[in-house]
Enzyme design. Structure first.
Site, PDB file in Angstrom:
ATOM      1  N   GLY A 208       0.835  -1.201   0.000  1.00 23.69           N
ATOM      2  CA  GLY A 208       0.000   0.000   0.000  1.00 23.69           C
ATOM      3  C   GLY A 208       0.866   1.245   0.000  1.00 23.69           C
TER       4      GLY A 208
ATOM      5  N   LEU B 283      -1.005   7.380   2.560  1.00 24.95           N
ATOM      6  CA  LEU B 283      -0.221   8.219   3.463  1.00 24.95           C
ATOM      7  C   LEU B 283       0.657   7.381   4.372  1.00 24.95           C
ATOM      8  CD1 LEU B 283      -2.678  11.061   4.434  1.00 24.95           C
ATOM      9  CD2 LEU B 283      -0.695  11.146   2.942  1.00 24.95           C
ATOM     10  N   ALA B 284       0.126   6.301   4.913  1.00 23.58           N
ATOM     11  CA  ALA B 284       0.930   5.483   5.823  1.00 23.58           C
ATOM     12  C   ALA B 284       2.017   4.731   5.057  1.00 23.58           C
ATOM     13  CB  ALA B 284       0.037   4.508   6.590  1.00 23.58           C
ATOM     14  N   GLY B 285       1.622   3.980   4.033  1.00 25.04           N
ATOM     15  CA  GLY B 285       2.580   3.164   3.293  1.00 25.04           C
ATOM     16  C   GLY B 285       3.593   4.006   2.536  1.00 25.04           C
TER      17      GLY B 285
ATOM     18  N   SER C  80     -16.725  17.074   2.483  1.00 27.67           N
ATOM     19  CA  SER C  80     -15.875  17.229   3.665  1.00 27.67           C
ATOM     20  C   SER C  80     -16.617  17.742   4.891  1.00 27.67           C
ATOM     21  CB  SER C  80     -14.741  18.195   3.373  1.00 27.67           C
ATOM     22  OG  SER C  80     -14.128  18.587   4.584  1.00 27.67           O
TER      23      SER C  80
ATOM     24  N   ARG D 168     -18.720  12.865  14.354  1.00 26.49           N
ATOM     25  CA  ARG D 168     -19.388  12.241  13.213  1.00 26.49           C
ATOM     26  C   ARG D 168     -20.465  11.246  13.608  1.00 26.49           C
ATOM     27  NH1 ARG D 168     -13.988  11.458   9.477  1.00 26.49           N
ATOM     28  NH2 ARG D 168     -13.862  13.657   8.948  1.00 26.49           N
TER      29      ARG D 168
ATOM     30  N   GLU E 230      -4.766   3.264   8.502  1.00 22.01           N
ATOM     31  CA  GLU E 230      -6.139   2.794   8.726  1.00 22.01           C
ATOM     32  C   GLU E 230      -6.193   1.275   8.875  1.00 22.01           C
ATOM     33  OE1 GLU E 230      -8.949   4.158   5.784  1.00 22.01           O
ATOM     34  OE2 GLU E 230     -10.636   3.177   6.767  1.00 22.01           O
TER      35      GLU E 230
ATOM     36  N   ARG F 212     -13.546   8.004  15.062  1.00 17.24           N
ATOM     37  CA  ARG F 212     -12.421   8.859  14.726  1.00 17.24           C
ATOM     38  C   ARG F 212     -12.901  10.294  14.563  1.00 17.24           C
ATOM     39  NH1 ARG F 212     -10.603  10.935  10.298  1.00 17.24           N
ATOM     40  NH2 ARG F 212     -11.791   9.675   8.822  1.00 17.24           N
TER      41      ARG F 212
ATOM     42  N   LEU G  10      -5.485  11.464   8.489  1.00 15.37           N
ATOM     43  CA  LEU G  10      -4.259  11.870   7.795  1.00 15.37           C
ATOM     44  C   LEU G  10      -3.130  11.954   8.811  1.00 15.37           C
ATOM     45  CD1 LEU G  10      -5.635  14.628   5.406  1.00 15.37           C
ATOM     46  CD2 LEU G  10      -5.593  12.174   5.141  1.00 15.37           C
TER      47      LEU G  10
END
Lengths: 667, 250
Positions: free
Chosen positions: A41, A44-46, A285, A338, A454, A464, A470
């Site tokens: 992946g 953003l993380a990978g 958003s 949310r 995630e 969350r 992010l």
């Protein structure tokens, strides 16, 4: 039931991470060159992990199913990224960000992980600015902030409604630099199909080259799963079409525990479903709730008239509108978290006040914001006694500068001008807080196998907060994993390259090949999407925004039946030796059909309401969620046993030394 | 709506492709173009035929994966959108729609409507970055104020989604709009200025190596760009390139 070791370091909360970094093993630069790491992946993380690991000297092999790492679904994140910078001087601090995140997660996350997240959040902004990420700025040249749901400070950094895109392109550019140097070997259009475990350690993967159809063996000293969330189990979600649980599920089947699968986030502001043909849902958003006011008609007959198309929302007078979030939650109003906002919308629509053709939508109205901004702008420009039209024109320009791309997106999809009439929105599946169980080092229950972003479960508890995904993805990838992985790899400096010529690789490859052969030779009668849509309906109706015991039990039965039917009757056309999107989908849906059952089982087991998980049996008289701290202050970590319905439950008790467990109130 | 689709089918990169005609019925004007393609594919699978391969992922206009050349226009007749954001209400009952892949030497066809755009990635690898390592000690994000105008202009350039519509629309298959957007973004920001010269020289060199054509200022790319990337970026890149070629030290 065994105890899980989360390996939380000793010491006071605010020293844990520093102490831990000072005490863990390091790999010296010369030895890093001898070590291979696989990253699955490139979101953003990978992406950030791959780039950082390569910069440090490791040999990285990165995999993504898209045609380029730049297309990972992090790119679609709109609103922003939180960081405890306190640039606005509104009393923000690391502790406050930590506290808001713990509270927002309804006290179902780990204190130490969340504190670390808050701690490194400020570094993320510094890092991204250094990479050339063009965040929004004020006229003085300094960074601008906006506020998000569930908090009372302004700590969200943003780049219009495209923050995820800009951050991902930053990580992608850092990756590109390392790909150019040969430190990252990039495998585009490749999908991980199986994890290879040798002597209890993750040592490689089987990947399918999606263009040639070839199965490939890749070895490494550690495997990092950064494959995102599993929202597509619902078929309709805001995730990309290709987003899937496969990598995470394959490691689960090989021994990684799966934590809190029932914690899913239903996002309150999405474009409502328009018909049966719908293939995905589009998020608007949450930042829109800064300026938009949510309402439905007060009178049932008005709602009916709106649905029938005989009454326009702009014709409904102020006193006939029910701004239900402002009414129910005066302290936070439209900026409640949310889960709260989503349930409140469902409540109004279930009661008959919904507004589009299907009755499943509420209004998000910008008229008062447009007017407020217009007056402000008129003052700034020194226009005395501006006309109403002038005010609205000025205000529209301000709103366009802030949310232009979101308004345009809405107009293209719905064919309605949101500057003139209020938007219509309805909750949709968006994010999954649950995921692969990891310890403080982000390692799963398989040695040498990590899960970040995630894909893991660790930081968001049962809900969350906006602009935190992010933050977590980049925190894990830039600032946490690159350190903690060294602690494990320090023992591997003498191992040498891992051979792919071993019985473990043979076996894993055979497993993949058999599965593909099954699909290709099945001669079934129904398409993959047919099954995926049916699974989605079961999940949305019984394991969605509100859940109850009977529905969950029914869902489990239905999913089991559907899964049998899928294996017997799915039809996959074409050939396995080349690009075959139907074959790719079949593999993903097969895993969703197992995960769905585990989600229902987890939701059944957790007979409390917390965060995004709402059990109808556990609510107050006013319909608010009723948590049960005495019995459920733990992480559910499920062990695969060969049948998702018979998974073993392990509990990691959550200990709160630094915050007091309170009923979450946004009133 | 009833439509006639004329779709480019090509089994693999070596195969000789052809246009195949497919009628579709019961298309709702509220469907997106790709949902219409889903309907066709579902029908094809049910008939035992192979579905049309096409790239797509986010379906909300930001990932840049979808890439259809519809009735002679990249991303179809609407403006400021990607194929996935195109809705069937832009067409009329009874229309014939021609659907082709991006056509460019540097974007070889993989299958049907799917092309290989890795040439874009290689251009990025040649210089589309700021050479800064990850570190928890980078200077504070507010240490260098950046004029809002510059930041906004850099942002506008940075919104490029790398879909390749600019190349597909260009009669020369030039990638100047794509490359110039990245060159501009980083040249406008103080963080990117340090290595601006090397960047523009390397990225342009790679662009030429990949077989993209030259820019002749027609402007079709700007018109078809789903993100409205401005031609002024090309002007800025030319300026950067010229000054870098004259003054670069190596």
């Amino acid at each position: 039931m065994s105890q899980l070791n989360s390996k939380i370091p000793e010491g006071p909360l605010d020293k844990k991470w520093t102490n831990h970094k000072n005490n863990i093993n390091l790999v010296n630069p010369a030895n890093k060159r001898l070590i291979d790491v696989i990253v699955i992946g490139t979101g953003l993380a990978g992406g950030s992990a791959a780039a950082s690991l390569a910069e440090m000297g490791y040999n990285v092999k990165a995999f993504c199913f898209q045609d380029s790492p730049r297309r990972a679904h992090s790119i679609a994140a709109q609103g922003g990224i939180n960081a405890a910078k306190n640039y606005q001087n509104d009393g923000d601090s690391t502790y406050r960000l930590f506290y808001d995140t713990i509270k927002g997660g309804d006290y179902r996350s780990r204190e130490a992980n969340v504190y670390r997240l808050a701690e490194v959040s400020a570094n993320i902004i510094d890092q991204c600015v250094a990479q050339g990420v063009p965040f929004a700025r004020e006229y003085g040249g300094l960074l601008d902030n906006r506020s998000f749901g569930g908090v009372q400070v302004s700590r969200t950094f943003y780049a219009k409604g495209q923050t995820g895109q800009q951050l991902l392109l930053g990580a992608y550019s850092a990756m590109s630099r390392q790909i150019g140097k040969g430190k990252i070997k990039m495998y585009n259009r490749h999908e991980m199909q199986e994890l290879v475990v040798v002597d209890g350690k993750a040592r490689g993967i089987i990947a399918r080259d999606l263009v040639t159809g070839e199965l490939e063996r890749h070895s490494a000293h550690a495997v990092v799963i950064a494959s995102g969330g599993y929202g597509n189990v619902f078929f309709l979600s805001t995730n990309a079409m290709g987003s899937n649980v496969t990598a995470a599920w394959k490691i689960h089947r090989k021994g990684a525990y799966f934590a809190n699968p029932c914690f899913t986030q239903i996002h309150p502001t999405c474009i409502p479903v328009s018909g049966d043909h719908q293939s995905k849902l589009t998020l608007m958003s949450e930042s829109l709730r800064n300026d938009g006011r949510i309402w439905v008609p007060k009178k049932q007959e008005d709602a009916e008239a709106v649905r029938a198309g005989t009454l326009k929302p702009t014709q409904i007078s102020e006193e006939d509108r029910d701004y239900y979030l402002e009414r129910r939650y005066p302290a936070f109003g439209n900026l409640v978290p949310r889960d709260v906002a989503s349930r409140a919308a469902k409540e109004r629509c279930d009661a008959g006040f919904g507004v589009n053709k299907t009755g499943e939508a509420v209004f998000l109205d910008f008229s008062s914001a447009i007017e407020r901004y217009g007056r402000e702008k008129a003052n700034v420009e020194g226009i005395e006694n501006p006309s109403k039209d002038k005010v609205m024109a000025l205000g529209k320009a301000v709103v366009e500068a802030k949310y232009g791309n979101l308004f345009q997106m809405y107009e293209k999809i719905v064919d309605d001008n949101p500057y003139e009439t209020p938007m219509m929105i309805y909750p949709a599946v968006h994010y999954t807080m649950g995921g692969v169980w990891v310890d403080y080092n982000l390692m799963t229950t398989i040695q040498g196998c990590y899960a970040i972003g995630e894909a893991n479960f660790s930081d968001h508890g049962a809900n969350r907060l906006g602009a935190s995904a992010l933050m977590q993805g980049l925190a894990d990838g830039y600032f946490v994993l690159p350190y903690t992985i060294g602690d494990y790899l320090a023992d591997d400096i003498r191992t040498g390259a891992i051979s792919t010529d071993s019985p473990e690789f043979d076996e894993a490859e055979k497993l993949v090949k058999d599965r593909i052969d099954h699909f290709m030779n099945n001669n079934g009668s129904k398409t993959v999407d047919h099954f995926h849509k049916r699974l989605g309906k079961i999940m949305w109706n019984q394991v969605g925004m509100a859940r109850n015991e009977q529905g969950l039990k029914q869902a489990i039965e239905e999913i089991r039946t559907l899964r049998d039917e899928f294996w017997k009757d799915v039809r996959v056309p074409g050939s396995p030796d080349g690009l075959n999107p139907e074959l790719e989908k079949a593999g993903r849906v097969a895993d969703f059909l197992e995960l769905g059952e585990l989600m229902a089982l987890d939701a059944l087991e957790r007979s409390e309401s917390c965060g995004g998980h709402f059990r109808e049996e556990a609510q107050t008289e006013e319909g608010e969620a009723l948590r049960n701290d005495e019995d459920f202050t733990f992480v559910s970590a499920w062990e695969y046993t060969g049948d998702p319905g018979k998974a073993n439950l392990h509990k990691e008790d959550l200990v709160f030394d630094n915050v007091e467990l309170k009923t979450r109130s946004y009133k | 709506m009833k439509l006639t689709l004329k779709i480019w089918r090509q089994a693999d990169p070596q195969a000789k492709g052809e246009t195949v005609t497919y009628p579709v019925n019961d298309i709702s004007p509220d469907m997106s173009f790709l949902e219409m393609m889903d309907v066709l594919n579902e029908e094809l699978v049910n008939k035992g035929e192979e579905p049309v391969a096409f790239d797509h992922d986010c379906r909300e206009g930001i990932c840049g994966m979808c890439s259809m050349y519809i009735n002679g226009e990249a991303h179809g007749p609407d403006r400021g959108i990607t194929t996935c954001q195109l809705h069937m209400r832009k067409f009329k009952d009874g229309d014939t729609i021609y659907i082709e892949p991006w056509r460019a030497k540097a974007f070889p066809v993989i299958k049907d409507l799917v092309v290989d755009r890795n040439s874009f990635d290689r251009i990025m690898e040649a210089g589309g970055f700021v050479s800064v390592n990850t570190s928890g000690n980078t200077q504070d994000a507010n240490a260098i104020p950046i004029p809002k105008e510059d930041a906004d202009e850099a942002f506008d350039a940075a919104t490029c989604i790398g879909c390749g519509a600019c190349v597909a629309s260009c009669k020369n298959s030039s990638a100047m709009l794509f490359v110039s957007a990245k060159v501009s973004q980083l040249a406008l920001l103080p963080q990117g200025k340090v290595e601006a010269k090397r960047r523009v020289l390397n990225m342009v060199e790679q662009m030429d190596k990949e077989g993209f054509g030259n820019c002749t200022n027609t402007g079709a790319c700007e018109v078809e760009c789903p993100k409205g990337i401005s031609l002024s970026n090309i002007a800025r890149m030319n300026r950067e390139y010229l000054s870098a070629s004259l003054t670069a030290k190596d």
